[in-house]
Design a protein around this motif. Structure first.
Motif, PDB file in Angstrom:
ATOM      1  N   GLY A  78       0.853  -1.215   0.004  1.00  0.00           N
ATOM      2  CA  GLY A  78       0.062  -0.107  -0.085  1.00  0.00           C
ATOM      3  C   GLY A  78       0.914   1.298  -0.093  1.00  0.00           C
ATOM      4  N   MET A  79       2.313   1.133   0.050  1.00  0.00           N
ATOM      5  CA  MET A  79       2.856   2.349   0.145  1.00  0.00           C
ATOM      6  C   MET A  79       3.251   2.712  -1.366  1.00  0.00           C
ATOM      7  N   ASN A  80       3.360   3.966  -1.560  1.00  0.00           N
ATOM      8  CA  ASN A  80       3.738   4.549  -2.829  1.00  0.00           C
ATOM      9  C   ASN A  80       5.321   4.565  -3.177  1.00  0.00           C
ATOM     10  N   GLU A  81       6.010   4.821  -4.155  1.00  0.00           N
ATOM     11  CA  GLU A  81       7.553   4.625  -4.196  1.00  0.00           C
ATOM     12  C   GLU A  81       8.142   5.424  -3.018  1.00  0.00           C
ATOM     13  N   ALA A  82       7.858   6.775  -2.912  1.00  0.00           N
ATOM     14  CA  ALA A  82       8.264   7.739  -1.947  1.00  0.00           C
ATOM     15  C   ALA A  82       8.297   6.840  -0.336  1.00  0.00           C
ATOM     16  N   GLU A  83       7.078   6.518  -0.136  1.00  0.00           N
ATOM     17  CA  GLU A  83       6.775   5.930   1.289  1.00  0.00           C
ATOM     18  C   GLU A  83       7.577   4.881   1.668  1.00  0.00           C
ATOM     19  N   SER A  84       7.890   3.961   0.431  1.00  0.00           N
ATOM     20  CA  SER A  84       8.588   2.782   0.296  1.00  0.00           C
ATOM     21  C   SER A  84      10.178   3.018   0.607  1.00  0.00           C
ATOM     22  N   LEU A  85      10.439   3.931  -0.205  1.00  0.00           N
ATOM     23  CA  LEU A  85      11.896   4.497  -0.018  1.00  0.00           C
ATOM     24  C   LEU A  85      12.234   5.029   1.413  1.00  0.00           C
ATOM     25  N   ARG A  86      11.364   5.790   1.913  1.00  0.00           N
ATOM     26  CA  ARG A  86      11.550   6.271   3.316  1.00  0.00           C
ATOM     27  C   ARG A  86      11.453   4.921   4.411  1.00  0.00           C
ATOM     28  N   PHE A  87      10.628   4.301   4.224  1.00  0.00           N
ATOM     29  CA  PHE A  87      10.748   2.939   5.142  1.00  0.00           C
ATOM     30  C   PHE A  87      11.792   2.212   4.806  1.00  0.00           C
ATOM     31  N   SER A  88      12.195   1.939   3.686  1.00  0.00           N
ATOM     32  CA  SER A  88      13.803   1.351   3.564  1.00  0.00           C
ATOM     33  C   SER A  88      14.863   1.863   4.289  1.00  0.00           C
ATOM     34  N   ALA A  89      15.090   3.381   4.124  1.00  0.00           N
ATOM     35  CA  ALA A  89      15.913   4.088   4.809  1.00  0.00           C
ATOM     36  C   ALA A  89      15.680   4.045   6.433  1.00  0.00           C
ATOM     37  N   ARG A  90      14.511   4.089   6.762  1.00  0.00           N
ATOM     38  CA  ARG A  90      14.517   3.897   8.305  1.00  0.00           C
ATOM     39  C   ARG A  90      14.922   2.477   8.735  1.00  0.00           C
TER      40      ARG A  90
END
Length: 74
Positions: free
Chosen positions: A25-37
């Motif tokens: 359910g995450m868009n690309e930007a949210e997925s990138l932020r999740f991965s960084a965290r």
């Protein structure tokens, strides 16, 4: 301590599935932020600057290409 590059978890498919499910359910930007965290949390857990730098260098190397029909799902 040296960088462990061989599989080192009991159930890697379960970990992969949890990682994918966490990003549902995450868009690309949210997925990138999740991965960084997640990366920063795991770096903190490792707590060894030299080991983390070794992992960064190893991750920049091209991944070996598995032979046809090999691998966990092959």
């Amino acid at each position: 301590m040296s960088l462990e590059t061989k599989p080192n978890v009991a159930r890697p498919d379960d970990i992969y599935e949890a990682l994918i499910a966490a990003q549902t359910g995450m868009n690309e930007a949210e997925s990138l932020r999740f991965s960084a965290r997640l990366i920063l949390l795991l770096i903190n857990q490792i707590g060894n600057d030299a080991l983390v730098k070794d992992a960064i260098a190893a991750a920049r190397e091209p991944a070996p290409t598995p032979a046809a029909g090999s691998g966990p799902r092959g």
